[in-house]
Design a protein around this motif. Structure first.
Motif, PDB file in Angstrom:
ATOM      1  N   GLY A 238      -3.387 107.537 -80.955  1.00  0.00           N
ATOM      2  CA  GLY A 238      -2.540 108.398 -80.481  1.00  0.00           C
ATOM      3  C   GLY A 238      -3.238 109.594 -79.964  1.00  0.00           C
ATOM      4  O   GLY A 238      -4.300 109.581 -79.400  1.00  0.00           O
ATOM      5  N   ARG A 239      -2.506 110.793 -80.305  1.00  0.00           N
ATOM      6  CA  ARG A 239      -2.984 112.208 -79.631  1.00  0.00           C
ATOM      7  C   ARG A 239      -4.627 112.283 -80.037  1.00  0.00           C
ATOM      8  O   ARG A 239      -4.862 112.067 -81.328  1.00  0.00           O
ATOM      9  CB  ARG A 239      -2.234 113.259 -80.244  1.00  0.00           C
ATOM     10  CG  ARG A 239      -2.698 114.641 -79.666  1.00  0.00           C
ATOM     11  CD  ARG A 239      -1.797 115.626 -80.188  1.00  0.00           C
ATOM     12  NE  ARG A 239      -1.899 116.993 -79.689  1.00  0.00           N
ATOM     13  CZ  ARG A 239      -2.029 118.039 -80.444  1.00  0.00           C
ATOM     14  NH1 ARG A 239      -1.655 118.116 -81.600  1.00  0.00           N
ATOM     15  NH2 ARG A 239      -2.366 119.298 -79.719  1.00  0.00           N
TER      16      ARG A 239
ATOM     17  N   ARG B  27      -8.862 114.582 -72.888  1.00  0.00           N
ATOM     18  CA  ARG B  27      -7.705 114.749 -73.921  1.00  0.00           C
ATOM     19  C   ARG B  27      -6.517 113.746 -73.656  1.00  0.00           C
ATOM     20  O   ARG B  27      -6.087 113.816 -72.526  1.00  0.00           O
ATOM     21  CB  ARG B  27      -7.427 116.221 -73.877  1.00  0.00           C
ATOM     22  CG  ARG B  27      -6.212 116.681 -74.951  1.00  0.00           C
ATOM     23  CD  ARG B  27      -6.113 118.041 -74.907  1.00  0.00           C
ATOM     24  NE  ARG B  27      -5.005 118.158 -73.837  1.00  0.00           N
ATOM     25  CZ  ARG B  27      -4.661 119.573 -73.315  1.00  0.00           C
ATOM     26  NH1 ARG B  27      -5.039 120.673 -74.151  1.00  0.00           N
ATOM     27  NH2 ARG B  27      -3.753 119.827 -72.502  1.00  0.00           N
ATOM     28  N   VAL B  28      -6.142 113.107 -74.558  1.00  0.00           N
ATOM     29  CA  VAL B  28      -5.151 112.076 -74.237  1.00  0.00           C
ATOM     30  C   VAL B  28      -3.877 112.317 -75.399  1.00  0.00           C
ATOM     31  O   VAL B  28      -3.999 112.633 -76.511  1.00  0.00           O
ATOM     32  CB  VAL B  28      -5.840 110.678 -74.398  1.00  0.00           C
ATOM     33  CG1 VAL B  28      -6.635 110.250 -73.438  1.00  0.00           C
ATOM     34  CG2 VAL B  28      -6.294 110.233 -75.735  1.00  0.00           C
ATOM     35  N   LYS B  29      -2.780 111.923 -74.724  1.00  0.00           N
ATOM     36  CA  LYS B  29      -1.587 111.589 -75.590  1.00  0.00           C
ATOM     37  C   LYS B  29      -1.696 110.140 -76.330  1.00  0.00           C
ATOM     38  O   LYS B  29      -1.271 110.161 -77.367  1.00  0.00           O
ATOM     39  CB  LYS B  29      -0.228 111.526 -74.812  1.00  0.00           C
ATOM     40  CG  LYS B  29       0.021 113.050 -74.234  1.00  0.00           C
ATOM     41  CD  LYS B  29       1.240 113.180 -73.622  1.00  0.00           C
ATOM     42  CE  LYS B  29       1.322 114.580 -73.088  1.00  0.00           C
ATOM     43  NZ  LYS B  29       2.624 114.580 -72.381  1.00  0.00           N
ATOM     44  N   GLN B  30      -2.200 109.413 -75.570  1.00  0.00           N
ATOM     45  CA  GLN B  30      -2.481 107.976 -76.110  1.00  0.00           C
ATOM     46  C   GLN B  30      -3.451 107.252 -75.346  1.00  0.00           C
ATOM     47  O   GLN B  30      -3.814 107.356 -74.116  1.00  0.00           O
ATOM     48  CB  GLN B  30      -1.233 107.152 -76.687  1.00  0.00           C
ATOM     49  CG  GLN B  30      -0.597 106.804 -75.025  1.00  0.00           C
ATOM     50  CD  GLN B  30       0.622 105.880 -75.484  1.00  0.00           C
ATOM     51  OE1 GLN B  30       1.563 106.446 -76.169  1.00  0.00           O
ATOM     52  NE2 GLN B  30       0.788 104.717 -74.935  1.00  0.00           N
TER      53      GLN B  30
ATOM     54  N   ASN C 182      -3.285 110.634 -70.085  1.00  0.00           N
ATOM     55  CA  ASN C 182      -4.014 111.999 -69.949  1.00  0.00           C
ATOM     56  C   ASN C 182      -3.257 113.069 -70.289  1.00  0.00           C
ATOM     57  O   ASN C 182      -2.175 113.276 -69.916  1.00  0.00           O
ATOM     58  CB  ASN C 182      -4.735 112.069 -68.815  1.00  0.00           C
ATOM     59  CG  ASN C 182      -6.154 113.056 -68.849  1.00  0.00           C
ATOM     60  OD1 ASN C 182      -6.015 113.953 -69.567  1.00  0.00           O
ATOM     61  ND2 ASN C 182      -7.170 112.573 -68.113  1.00  0.00           N
ATOM     62  N   ASP C 183      -3.522 113.853 -71.166  1.00  0.00           N
ATOM     63  CA  ASP C 183      -2.606 114.883 -71.729  1.00  0.00           C
ATOM     64  C   ASP C 183      -3.254 116.302 -70.887  1.00  0.00           C
ATOM     65  O   ASP C 183      -4.365 116.907 -71.375  1.00  0.00           O
ATOM     66  CB  ASP C 183      -3.001 115.209 -73.206  1.00  0.00           C
ATOM     67  CG  ASP C 183      -2.315 116.304 -73.798  1.00  0.00           C
ATOM     68  OD1 ASP C 183      -1.118 116.984 -73.032  1.00  0.00           O
ATOM     69  OD2 ASP C 183      -2.219 116.822 -75.046  1.00  0.00           O
TER      70      ASP C 183
ATOM     71  N   GLY D 237      -6.778 114.973 -84.795  1.00  0.00           N
ATOM     72  CA  GLY D 237      -6.416 113.534 -83.755  1.00  0.00           C
ATOM     73  C   GLY D 237      -7.324 112.598 -83.974  1.00  0.00           C
ATOM     74  O   GLY D 237      -8.198 112.504 -84.899  1.00  0.00           O
TER      75      GLY D 237
ATOM     76  N   PHE E 204      -7.824 121.743 -77.546  1.00  0.00           N
ATOM     77  CA  PHE E 204      -6.432 121.418 -77.692  1.00  0.00           C
ATOM     78  C   PHE E 204      -5.773 122.834 -77.829  1.00  0.00           C
ATOM     79  O   PHE E 204      -6.404 123.719 -78.390  1.00  0.00           O
ATOM     80  CB  PHE E 204      -6.283 120.595 -78.969  1.00  0.00           C
ATOM     81  CG  PHE E 204      -6.803 119.087 -78.810  1.00  0.00           C
ATOM     82  CD1 PHE E 204      -6.063 118.230 -78.360  1.00  0.00           C
ATOM     83  CD2 PHE E 204      -8.124 118.811 -79.179  1.00  0.00           C
ATOM     84  CE1 PHE E 204      -6.428 116.964 -78.242  1.00  0.00           C
ATOM     85  CE2 PHE E 204      -8.561 117.422 -79.169  1.00  0.00           C
ATOM     86  CZ  PHE E 204      -7.793 116.731 -78.581  1.00  0.00           C
TER      87      PHE E 204
END
Length: 145
Positions: A24-25, A7-10, A135-136, A71, A55
């Motif tokens: 992006g997300r 899971r990523v923010k970017q 990484n988120d 996303g 998420f």
């Protein structure tokens, strides 16, 4: 077939220091094709990646999928996920599918995902890529299909 789901923010891919694609997300999916894999393995992995609830909802629980949050998805071919370091210090890639088979299945998986979901970018099979991510969480899952 192995998918490493992050899971990523970017996230972004560069080749020879030139930008290739960015998201992006969403999800960064590193994808390895192993000997014996086929389109059925790919179909199962696709459903898991698009629908896994990783998420957070408004309560902070992992309850929403990539589809739910609308996303983005970045797919990167990553044959080293099929590597093993059981003996010695050098990895063995005996379980990795031959390049021509792996490329065909990578193209199948990425094509099927693009047919189902439009917010998809991908790295280049066989290229020496630089992959950047924020990484988120971190939230990372290993899928074997």
């Amino acid at each position: 077939m192995i998918g490493l789901v992050q899971r990523v923010k970017q996230a972004a891919v560069e080749i020879d220091q030139l930008p290739v694609c960015a998201i992006g997300r969403g999800i960064l999916l590193f994808l390895a094709i192993e000997k014996g894999d086929n389109e059925k393995n790919g179909d199962l992995l696709i459903e898991k990646v698009l629908n896994c609830r990783i998420f957070s909802d408004q309560s902070g629980k992992m309850n929403l999928s990539l589809l739910d949050i609308r996303g983005e998805l970045l797919i990167v071919p990553e044959f080293t996920l099929a590597g093993k370091i059981a003996k010695g210090k050098r990895p063995s890639f005996d379980m990795a599918a031959p390049a021509e088979v792996a490329k065909k299945l990578f193209d199948y998986v990425s094509g099927q995902i693009e047919n189902k979901y439009k917010a998809v970018k991908k790295g280049y099979f066989g290229a020496d890529m630089s992959v950047y991510l924020i990484n988120d969480g971190p939230v990372t899952f290993w899928l074997k299909c």
